[in-house]
Write a protein that holds these residues in place. Structure first.
Motif, PDB file in Angstrom:
ATOM      1  N   GLU A 166       6.660  14.082  -1.593  1.00  0.00           N
ATOM      2  CA  GLU A 166       6.518  13.546  -2.952  1.00  0.00           C
ATOM      3  C   GLU A 166       7.086  12.127  -3.033  1.00  0.00           C
ATOM      4  O   GLU A 166       6.452  11.209  -3.555  1.00  0.00           O
ATOM      5  N   GLY A 167       8.287  11.938  -2.523  1.00  0.00           N
ATOM      6  CA  GLY A 167       8.972  10.660  -2.637  1.00  0.00           C
ATOM      7  C   GLY A 167       8.276   9.517  -1.929  1.00  0.00           C
ATOM      8  O   GLY A 167       8.165   8.405  -2.474  1.00  0.00           O
ATOM      9  N   LEU A 168       7.809   9.748  -0.725  1.00  0.00           N
ATOM     10  CA  LEU A 168       7.162   8.679   0.033  1.00  0.00           C
ATOM     11  C   LEU A 168       5.888   8.183  -0.646  1.00  0.00           C
ATOM     12  O   LEU A 168       5.536   7.011  -0.534  1.00  0.00           O
TER      13      LEU A 168
ATOM     14  N   ILE B 291      15.572   5.696   2.717  1.00  0.00           N
ATOM     15  CA  ILE B 291      14.327   5.536   3.472  1.00  0.00           C
ATOM     16  C   ILE B 291      13.668   4.187   3.198  1.00  0.00           C
ATOM     17  O   ILE B 291      13.572   3.763   2.042  1.00  0.00           O
ATOM     18  N   ARG B 292      13.240   3.546   4.277  1.00  0.00           N
ATOM     19  CA  ARG B 292      12.390   2.360   4.176  1.00  0.00           C
ATOM     20  C   ARG B 292      11.031   2.717   4.742  1.00  0.00           C
ATOM     21  O   ARG B 292      10.935   3.215   5.873  1.00  0.00           O
ATOM     22  N   LEU B 293       9.990   2.473   3.957  1.00  0.00           N
ATOM     23  CA  LEU B 293       8.617   2.702   4.404  1.00  0.00           C
ATOM     24  C   LEU B 293       8.181   1.448   5.175  1.00  0.00           C
ATOM     25  O   LEU B 293       7.824   0.446   4.579  1.00  0.00           O
TER      26      LEU B 293
ATOM     27  N   GLU C 273       0.839  -1.195   0.000  1.00  0.00           N
ATOM     28  CA  GLU C 273       0.000   0.000   0.000  1.00  0.00           C
ATOM     29  C   GLU C 273       0.881   1.255   0.000  1.00  0.00           C
ATOM     30  O   GLU C 273       1.920   1.292   0.650  1.00  0.00           O
ATOM     31  N   LYS C 274       0.448   2.277  -0.751  1.00  0.00           N
ATOM     32  CA  LYS C 274       1.204   3.529  -0.828  1.00  0.00           C
ATOM     33  C   LYS C 274       0.515   4.609   0.002  1.00  0.00           C
ATOM     34  O   LYS C 274      -0.716   4.689   0.026  1.00  0.00           O
TER      35      LYS C 274
END
Length: 144
Positions: free
Chosen positions: A97-99, A137-139, A52-53
């Motif tokens: 924006e990136g995330l 970065i790790r989500l 999921e974003k």
């Protein structure tokens, strides 16, 4: 008069940072796997997960390593093994924006131009004016 000299010196320092950042971004954009968005944000996918974003209103749990281009470490949650919980709207424009490009579990590297970060002012003594920032970065999760 001393005040004027000091002001001129900081301007040249800011100009130097701006030139270094622009040169870096031009060269970095040519590297394999580096993508540049319309805004100028650059990223490279380290690990893609089709999770999921987040959207602009999301709260996320992220691991991040933030650096200046000269290698100065600003933050490293990987080392502390304690991810940050943050609302996207509280982050600098480039990370917002990136995330939103990332699926839950993904890991990206971002290079954020100064105009998508702290711009010409910087922040206190930690981030100089016109600094391009590098993030790994790790989500980890979407919390809200």
């Amino acid at each position: 008069m001393a005040k004027r000299e000091k002001k001129g010196k900081s301007k040249s320092s800011a100009g130097y940072n701006q030139k270094i950042g622009e040169d870096f971004l031009l060269q970095n954009a040519q590297k394999d796997g580096v993508v540049e968005t319309a805004s100028g944000l650059q990223y490279k996918i380290v690990e893609e997960v089709a999770g999921e974003k987040p959207d602009q209103d999301s709260t996320v749990l992220i691991h991040q390593r933030a650096l200046l281009l000269n290698g100065t470490l600003l933050e490293d949650t990987y080392r502390q093994n304690k991810p940050d919980e943050v609302r996207l709207v509280e982050l600098i424009e480039g990370l917002q924006e990136g995330l939103q490009l990332m699926g839950k579990g993904s890991r990206y590297k971002f290079w954020v131009p100064a105009d998508l970060a702290w711009g010409r002012k910087g922040t206190s003594n930690k981030i100089p004016p016109f600094a391009v920032l590098s993030f790994d970065i790790r989500l980890v999760d979407l919390v809200g």
